[in-house]
Scaffold this motif. Structure first.
Motif, PDB file in Angstrom:
ATOM      1  N   THR A 142       0.872  -1.183   0.000  1.00  0.00           N
ATOM      2  CA  THR A 142       0.000   0.000   0.000  1.00  0.00           C
ATOM      3  C   THR A 142       0.909   1.234   0.000  1.00  0.00           C
ATOM      4  OG1 THR A 142      -0.147  -0.153   2.391  1.00  0.00           O
ATOM      5  CG2 THR A 142      -2.000  -1.051   1.150  1.00  0.00           C
ATOM      6  N   PRO A 143       0.427   2.332  -0.556  1.00  0.00           N
ATOM      7  CA  PRO A 143       1.351   3.457  -0.806  1.00  0.00           C
ATOM      8  C   PRO A 143       1.871   4.185   0.436  1.00  0.00           C
ATOM      9  CG  PRO A 143      -0.883   3.978  -1.544  1.00  0.00           C
ATOM     10  CD  PRO A 143      -0.892   2.530  -1.167  1.00  0.00           C
ATOM     11  N   VAL A 144       0.973   4.499   1.381  1.00  0.00           N
ATOM     12  CA  VAL A 144       1.443   5.244   2.566  1.00  0.00           C
ATOM     13  C   VAL A 144       2.475   4.395   3.318  1.00  0.00           C
ATOM     14  CG1 VAL A 144       0.792   6.371   4.723  1.00  0.00           C
ATOM     15  CG2 VAL A 144      -0.747   6.494   2.756  1.00  0.00           C
ATOM     16  N   CYS A 145       2.152   3.109   3.476  1.00  0.00           N
ATOM     17  CA  CYS A 145       3.063   2.206   4.194  1.00  0.00           C
ATOM     18  C   CYS A 145       4.411   2.101   3.489  1.00  0.00           C
ATOM     19  CB  CYS A 145       2.447   0.813   4.324  1.00  0.00           C
ATOM     20  SG  CYS A 145       0.874   0.826   5.195  1.00  0.00           S
ATOM     21  N   THR A 146       4.374   2.081   2.165  1.00  0.00           N
ATOM     22  CA  THR A 146       5.630   1.995   1.405  1.00  0.00           C
ATOM     23  C   THR A 146       6.486   3.234   1.656  1.00  0.00           C
ATOM     24  OG1 THR A 146       4.572   0.626  -0.262  1.00  0.00           O
ATOM     25  CG2 THR A 146       6.582   1.772  -0.922  1.00  0.00           C
ATOM     26  N   SER A 147       5.837   4.400   1.629  1.00  0.00           N
ATOM     27  CA  SER A 147       6.604   5.637   1.884  1.00  0.00           C
ATOM     28  C   SER A 147       7.182   5.615   3.291  1.00  0.00           C
ATOM     29  CB  SER A 147       5.721   6.872   1.664  1.00  0.00           C
ATOM     30  OG  SER A 147       4.733   6.970   2.691  1.00  0.00           O
ATOM     31  N   GLU A 148       6.423   5.072   4.234  1.00  0.00           N
ATOM     32  CA  GLU A 148       6.908   5.009   5.623  1.00  0.00           C
ATOM     33  C   GLU A 148       8.083   4.043   5.765  1.00  0.00           C
ATOM     34  OE1 GLU A 148       3.384   6.033   8.654  1.00  0.00           O
ATOM     35  OE2 GLU A 148       3.429   3.963   8.005  1.00  0.00           O
ATOM     36  N   PHE A 149       7.953   2.866   5.154  1.00  0.00           N
ATOM     37  CA  PHE A 149       9.032   1.881   5.293  1.00  0.00           C
ATOM     38  C   PHE A 149      10.315   2.375   4.661  1.00  0.00           C
ATOM     39  CE2 PHE A 149       8.516  -2.311   7.219  1.00  0.00           C
ATOM     40  CZ  PHE A 149       7.353  -2.046   7.907  1.00  0.00           C
ATOM     41  N   MET A 150      10.196   3.042   3.524  1.00  0.00           N
ATOM     42  CA  MET A 150      11.406   3.554   2.874  1.00  0.00           C
ATOM     43  C   MET A 150      12.069   4.614   3.756  1.00  0.00           C
ATOM     44  SD  MET A 150      10.298   3.574  -1.107  1.00  0.00           S
ATOM     45  CE  MET A 150      11.975   3.765  -1.742  1.00  0.00           C
ATOM     46  N   THR A 151      11.240   5.429   4.392  1.00  0.00           N
ATOM     47  CA  THR A 151      11.786   6.485   5.260  1.00  0.00           C
ATOM     48  C   THR A 151      12.436   5.871   6.498  1.00  0.00           C
ATOM     49  OG1 THR A 151       9.999   7.896   4.493  1.00  0.00           O
ATOM     50  CG2 THR A 151      11.208   8.654   6.436  1.00  0.00           C
ATOM     51  N   PHE A 152      11.732   4.946   7.141  1.00  0.00           N
ATOM     52  CA  PHE A 152      12.265   4.326   8.359  1.00  0.00           C
ATOM     53  C   PHE A 152      13.560   3.562   8.054  1.00  0.00           C
ATOM     54  CE2 PHE A 152       9.594   3.265  12.400  1.00  0.00           C
ATOM     55  CZ  PHE A 152      10.432   4.068  13.144  1.00  0.00           C
ATOM     56  N   ALA A 153      13.541   2.788   6.965  1.00  0.00           N
ATOM     57  CA  ALA A 153      14.727   1.997   6.617  1.00  0.00           C
ATOM     58  C   ALA A 153      15.910   2.924   6.330  1.00  0.00           C
ATOM     59  CB  ALA A 153      14.439   1.115   5.413  1.00  0.00           C
ATOM     60  N   SER A 154      15.646   4.073   5.730  1.00  0.00           N
ATOM     61  CA  SER A 154      16.727   5.024   5.440  1.00  0.00           C
ATOM     62  C   SER A 154      17.295   5.631   6.715  1.00  0.00           C
ATOM     63  CB  SER A 154      16.230   6.157   4.545  1.00  0.00           C
ATOM     64  OG  SER A 154      15.683   5.629   3.384  1.00  0.00           O
ATOM     65  N   MET A 155      16.510   5.593   7.790  1.00  0.00           N
ATOM     66  CA  MET A 155      16.962   6.179   9.067  1.00  0.00           C
ATOM     67  C   MET A 155      17.431   5.099  10.054  1.00  0.00           C
ATOM     68  SD  MET A 155      13.904   8.941   9.624  1.00  0.00           S
ATOM     69  CE  MET A 155      14.555   9.804  11.063  1.00  0.00           C
ATOM     70  N   ASP A 156      17.481   3.846   9.601  1.00  0.00           N
ATOM     71  CA  ASP A 156      17.796   2.725  10.494  1.00  0.00           C
ATOM     72  C   ASP A 156      19.119   2.952  11.240  1.00  0.00           C
ATOM     73  OD1 ASP A 156      17.609   0.323  11.739  1.00  0.00           O
ATOM     74  OD2 ASP A 156      17.674  -0.921   9.949  1.00  0.00           O
ATOM     75  N   GLU A 157      20.162   3.375  10.504  1.00  0.00           N
ATOM     76  CA  GLU A 157      21.476   3.570  11.142  1.00  0.00           C
ATOM     77  C   GLU A 157      21.444   4.715  12.145  1.00  0.00           C
ATOM     78  OE1 GLU A 157      24.950   3.833   8.688  1.00  0.00           O
ATOM     79  OE2 GLU A 157      24.365   1.999   7.617  1.00  0.00           O
TER      80      GLU A 157
END
Ligand code: BEZ
Length: 239
Positions: free
Chosen positions: A52-67
């Motif tokens: 789903t689109p909102v979730c995809t945008s969230e996961f990409m953002t969170f994964a980019s901030m993982d470190e």
């Protein structure tokens, strides 16, 4: 208390409670929560559905901030009521196909829990029937190194979260713990902090005896300087 569709009543976890325990299968193997995370902060968060689109945008953002979260001693754990193979296919699609706001080839390395029975989602009050009976809302649980829930945020299905705010809240809570202070509205590292925490015993006495330079707006509202460097040196692994 949250009432779910079959009339079963479940007590929702609250701030100050120990995080309810569960074992789960994830995209990174099995986990026991919160036991496996003792000693580090954890953000346990739910999303409504894979692909789903909102979730995809969230996961990409969170994964980019993982470190960035990892450097603040915080691990991320996601959850939805989808199955493991859906999770794996969705995360692979994100990595291989989606380019969004400058993020591409994004690999989600944190575990994503499969919860097709909704057991965990129900335990954490993530199923809110007024919003959806079949999907988790966007819940965020901040769990401290001792397994205590320290903050909870819920968002509806249509509203993507602000990940800068999640990071800000994490650093603010760590700062409050490390320096025995409270943090005012919109606080960020480098801003003045509130001393001693509002309502604490002996606050007035401590204030009068303190040699620290403070600015009091009134008897109940005093702040002091706390440099960004002092904060970040204390709460980040590498600074
Ligand atoms: C989304 O992530 O785009 C979404 C998921 C469920 C309901 C509405 C939006």
């Amino acid at each position: 208390m949250e009432s779910i569709s079959n009339q079963e009543v479940i007590a929702m976890p609250r701030i100050g409670d120990l995080a309810p325990s569960f074992n789960a299968v994830t995209t990174q193997g099995p986990i026991s929560f919160p036991e496996d995370y003792t000693g580090s902060w954890t953000i346990l968060f739910s999303h409504p559905a894979d692909f789903t689109p909102v979730c995809t945008s969230e996961f990409m953002t969170f994964a980019s901030m993982d470190e960035q979260f990892s450097n603040a001693n915080c691990k991320l754990v996601g959850l939805s009521v989808d199955g493991l193979y859906s999770h794996i296919a969705w995360l692979r699609t994100i990595k291989e196909k989606i380019e969004y706001r400058g993020m591409k080839n994004v690999e989600v390395k944190f575990p994503l829990i499969e919860d097709i029975t909704m057991e965990v989602a129900r335990k954490y009050g993530m199923i809110q029937p007024g919003e959806s009976n079949t999907k988790a809302v966007r819940a965020v649980f901040f769990v401290d190194p001792k397994g205590v829930i320290r903050a909870i945020i819920y968002y509806p299905l249509s509203l993507g979260r602000n990940f800068d705010e999640l990071y800000r809240a994490l650093i603010a809570m760590q700062t409050a713990d490390a320096f025995s202070v409270a943090t005012p509205a919109d606080w960020r590292p480098g801003d003045e902090v509130i001393v001693p925490p509002a309502g604490s015993c002996g606050a007035a006495k401590e204030r009068m005896e303190s040699k620290e330079e403070m600015h009091c707006y009134d008897w109940f509202f005093c702040t002091k300087k706390l440099s960004k460097e002092e904060v970040l040196k204390k709460v980040l692994k590498s600074f």
